[in-house]
Design a protein around this motif. Structure first.
Motif, PDB file in Angstrom:
ATOM      1  N   LEU A 108      -7.048   2.951   6.914  1.00 21.59           N
ATOM      2  CA  LEU A 108      -6.360   2.852   5.617  1.00 21.59           C
ATOM      3  C   LEU A 108      -6.354   1.408   5.120  1.00 21.59           C
ATOM      4  CD1 LEU A 108      -4.709   4.160   3.354  1.00 21.59           C
ATOM      5  CD2 LEU A 108      -2.662   3.805   4.774  1.00 21.59           C
ATOM      6  N   VAL A 109      -6.146   0.471   6.017  1.00 18.04           N
ATOM      7  CA  VAL A 109      -6.177  -0.950   5.647  1.00 18.04           C
ATOM      8  C   VAL A 109      -7.527  -1.295   5.021  1.00 18.04           C
ATOM      9  CG1 VAL A 109      -6.171  -3.316   6.569  1.00 18.04           C
ATOM     10  CG2 VAL A 109      -4.455  -1.656   7.337  1.00 18.04           C
ATOM     11  N   ARG A 110      -8.615  -0.803   5.601  1.00 23.57           N
ATOM     12  CA  ARG A 110      -9.953  -1.062   5.045  1.00 23.57           C
ATOM     13  C   ARG A 110     -10.111  -0.407   3.674  1.00 23.57           C
ATOM     14  NH1 ARG A 110     -11.000  -0.288  10.462  1.00 23.57           N
ATOM     15  NH2 ARG A 110     -11.663   1.868  10.189  1.00 23.57           N
ATOM     16  N   LEU A 111      -9.575   0.791   3.524  1.00 21.59           N
ATOM     17  CA  LEU A 111      -9.647   1.485   2.235  1.00 21.59           C
ATOM     18  C   LEU A 111      -8.881   0.711   1.163  1.00 21.59           C
ATOM     19  CD1 LEU A 111     -10.654   4.086   0.812  1.00 21.59           C
ATOM     20  CD2 LEU A 111      -8.505   5.161   1.506  1.00 21.59           C
ATOM     21  N   VAL A 112      -7.696   0.239   1.502  1.00 31.28           N
ATOM     22  CA  VAL A 112      -6.878  -0.539   0.561  1.00 31.28           C
ATOM     23  C   VAL A 112      -7.587  -1.846   0.202  1.00 31.28           C
ATOM     24  CG1 VAL A 112      -4.723  -1.834   0.325  1.00 31.28           C
ATOM     25  CG2 VAL A 112      -4.684   0.503   1.235  1.00 31.28           C
ATOM     26  N   ALA A 113      -8.206  -2.482   1.184  1.00 28.51           N
ATOM     27  CA  ALA A 113      -8.910  -3.741   0.926  1.00 28.51           C
ATOM     28  C   ALA A 113     -10.040  -3.554  -0.086  1.00 28.51           C
ATOM     29  CB  ALA A 113      -9.459  -4.315   2.227  1.00 28.51           C
ATOM     30  N   GLY A 114     -10.603  -2.369  -0.141  1.00 28.93           N
ATOM     31  CA  GLY A 114     -11.675  -2.077  -1.087  1.00 28.93           C
ATOM     32  C   GLY A 114     -11.191  -1.605  -2.449  1.00 28.93           C
ATOM     33  N   TRP A 115      -9.892  -1.501  -2.628  1.00 27.18           N
ATOM     34  CA  TRP A 115      -9.348  -1.021  -3.895  1.00 27.18           C
ATOM     35  C   TRP A 115      -9.678  -2.013  -5.005  1.00 27.18           C
ATOM     36  CZ3 TRP A 115      -7.888   2.843  -6.649  1.00 27.18           C
ATOM     37  CH2 TRP A 115      -7.110   2.669  -7.787  1.00 27.18           C
ATOM     38  N   ALA A 116     -10.317  -1.540  -6.063  1.00 27.93           N
ATOM     39  CA  ALA A 116     -10.725  -2.405  -7.167  1.00 27.93           C
ATOM     40  C   ALA A 116     -10.071  -1.992  -8.480  1.00 27.93           C
ATOM     41  CB  ALA A 116     -12.249  -2.369  -7.309  1.00 27.93           C
ATOM     42  N   GLY A 117      -9.105  -1.087  -8.407  1.00 31.42           N
ATOM     43  CA  GLY A 117      -8.442  -0.607  -9.617  1.00 31.42           C
ATOM     44  C   GLY A 117      -7.313  -1.520 -10.047  1.00 31.42           C
ATOM     45  N   ALA A 118      -6.389  -0.944 -10.810  1.00 32.86           N
ATOM     46  CA  ALA A 118      -5.255  -1.688 -11.350  1.00 32.86           C
ATOM     47  C   ALA A 118      -4.420  -2.312 -10.236  1.00 32.86           C
ATOM     48  CB  ALA A 118      -4.382  -0.760 -12.194  1.00 32.86           C
ATOM     49  N   GLU A 119      -3.779  -3.429 -10.557  1.00 34.37           N
ATOM     50  CA  GLU A 119      -2.926  -4.117  -9.592  1.00 34.37           C
ATOM     51  C   GLU A 119      -1.808  -3.202  -9.119  1.00 34.37           C
ATOM     52  OE1 GLU A 119       0.030  -8.006  -9.454  1.00 34.37           O
ATOM     53  OE2 GLU A 119      -1.267  -7.698 -11.183  1.00 34.37           O
ATOM     54  N   LEU A 120      -1.543  -3.232  -7.814  1.00 33.50           N
ATOM     55  CA  LEU A 120      -0.511  -2.390  -7.236  1.00 33.50           C
ATOM     56  C   LEU A 120       0.853  -3.049  -7.373  1.00 33.50           C
ATOM     57  CD1 LEU A 120      -2.436  -1.239  -4.028  1.00 33.50           C
ATOM     58  CD2 LEU A 120      -2.275  -0.088  -6.252  1.00 33.50           C
ATOM     59  N   ASP A 121       1.860  -2.233  -7.661  1.00 33.86           N
ATOM     60  CA  ASP A 121       3.219  -2.680  -7.949  1.00 33.86           C
ATOM     61  C   ASP A 121       4.077  -2.652  -6.678  1.00 33.86           C
ATOM     62  OD1 ASP A 121       5.457  -3.417  -9.373  1.00 33.86           O
ATOM     63  OD2 ASP A 121       5.485  -1.675 -10.683  1.00 33.86           O
ATOM     64  N   GLY A 122       5.376  -2.770  -6.835  1.00 27.91           N
ATOM     65  CA  GLY A 122       6.306  -2.845  -5.728  1.00 27.91           C
ATOM     66  C   GLY A 122       6.963  -1.537  -5.346  1.00 27.91           C
ATOM     67  N   VAL A 123       6.392  -0.403  -5.730  1.00 27.63           N
ATOM     68  CA  VAL A 123       6.978   0.904  -5.420  1.00 27.63           C
ATOM     69  C   VAL A 123       5.919   1.763  -4.745  1.00 27.63           C
ATOM     70  CG1 VAL A 123       8.044   2.983  -6.381  1.00 27.63           C
ATOM     71  CG2 VAL A 123       8.494   0.768  -7.434  1.00 27.63           C
ATOM     72  N   GLY A 124       6.286   2.367  -3.596  1.00 31.57           N
ATOM     73  CA  GLY A 124       5.311   3.235  -2.944  1.00 31.57           C
ATOM     74  C   GLY A 124       5.878   3.980  -1.754  1.00 31.57           C
ATOM     75  N   ILE A 125       5.078   4.913  -1.271  1.00 33.80           N
ATOM     76  CA  ILE A 125       5.398   5.706  -0.090  1.00 33.80           C
ATOM     77  C   ILE A 125       4.170   5.726   0.813  1.00 33.80           C
ATOM     78  CG2 ILE A 125       7.149   7.134  -1.231  1.00 33.80           C
ATOM     79  CD1 ILE A 125       5.085   9.357  -1.542  1.00 33.80           C
TER      80      ILE A 125
END
Length: 192
Positions: free
Chosen positions: A55-72
């Motif tokens: 999952l860390v590798r998948l997140v590192a490849g995220w190229a979309g909109a900036e992620l905010d401070g809310v999540g699960i």
């Protein structure tokens, strides 16, 4: 069983979610995922088969909109359904309005799934937890408040749960538990 985390922070939620999922991953977990709100107000769901490092590798490849401070977030040890990305949490309802992570077992999931399918719900996984998404979706059509919808949906369940539900429109998170542990904390960095 599974490990879940939810947070609302002043910093990017993804940093807290990944750190927490690493701490929760102490045995044979087989998939992991997050649902994080973007600064534009959308929800991004990233899920993968494998351990949290995948999952860390998948997140590192995220190229979309900036992620905010809310999540699960969720790390899964399969008790229902095969080990597939489609069965990984977070799960969502038909309209993509909510994302949900769950730890526990919904004992009457098969009966609920059958009734929900007959009423037109489309299931994208084979896990018991997905029935929760669709029950909440139905309740949101009656009561627009997420907390009320979650409470009403839970009355149909038999089993155990600790869950966190993230609503896309508001960025609101609702948590609930029955016979599964759930800790809620408030720190200087935010709510966990």
């Amino acid at each position: 069983m599974c490990g879940i985390i939810a947070c609302r922070t002043s910093a990017p939620a993804i940093d807290y979610l990944l750190a927490a999922l690493h701490r929760l991953e102490y045995r044979g977990y087989d998939s992991a995922g997050v649902a994080v709100r973007t600064v534009a107000g959308d929800i991004v769901r990233l899920r993968t088969v494998g351990r949290v490092d995948a999952l860390v590798r998948l997140v590192a490849g995220w190229a979309g909109a900036e992620l905010d401070g809310v999540g699960i977030g969720h790390t899964r040890w399969a008790t229902h359904g095969l080990v597939t990305e489609g069965n990984a949490h977070p799960l969502c309802d038909c309209m993509g309005r909510i994302s949900l992570v769950h730890n526990g077992i919904i004992e009457n999931a098969d009966r609920l799934r059958e009734a929900l399918a007959l009423s037109g719900h489309r299931f994208s996984s084979t896990v018991d937890s997905e029935v929760l998404c669709h029950l909440i979706e139905d309740q949101l059509m009656i009561a627009s408040d997420l907390n009320d919808a979650v409470q009403a949906a839970l009355t149909a369940l038999e089993g155990s749960w600790a869950l966190a539900v993230l609503e896309e429109r508001t960025g609101r998170i609702v948590v609930a538990a029955n016979r599964s542990p759930l800790i809620v904390a408030h720190t200087g960095a935010g709510d966990f």
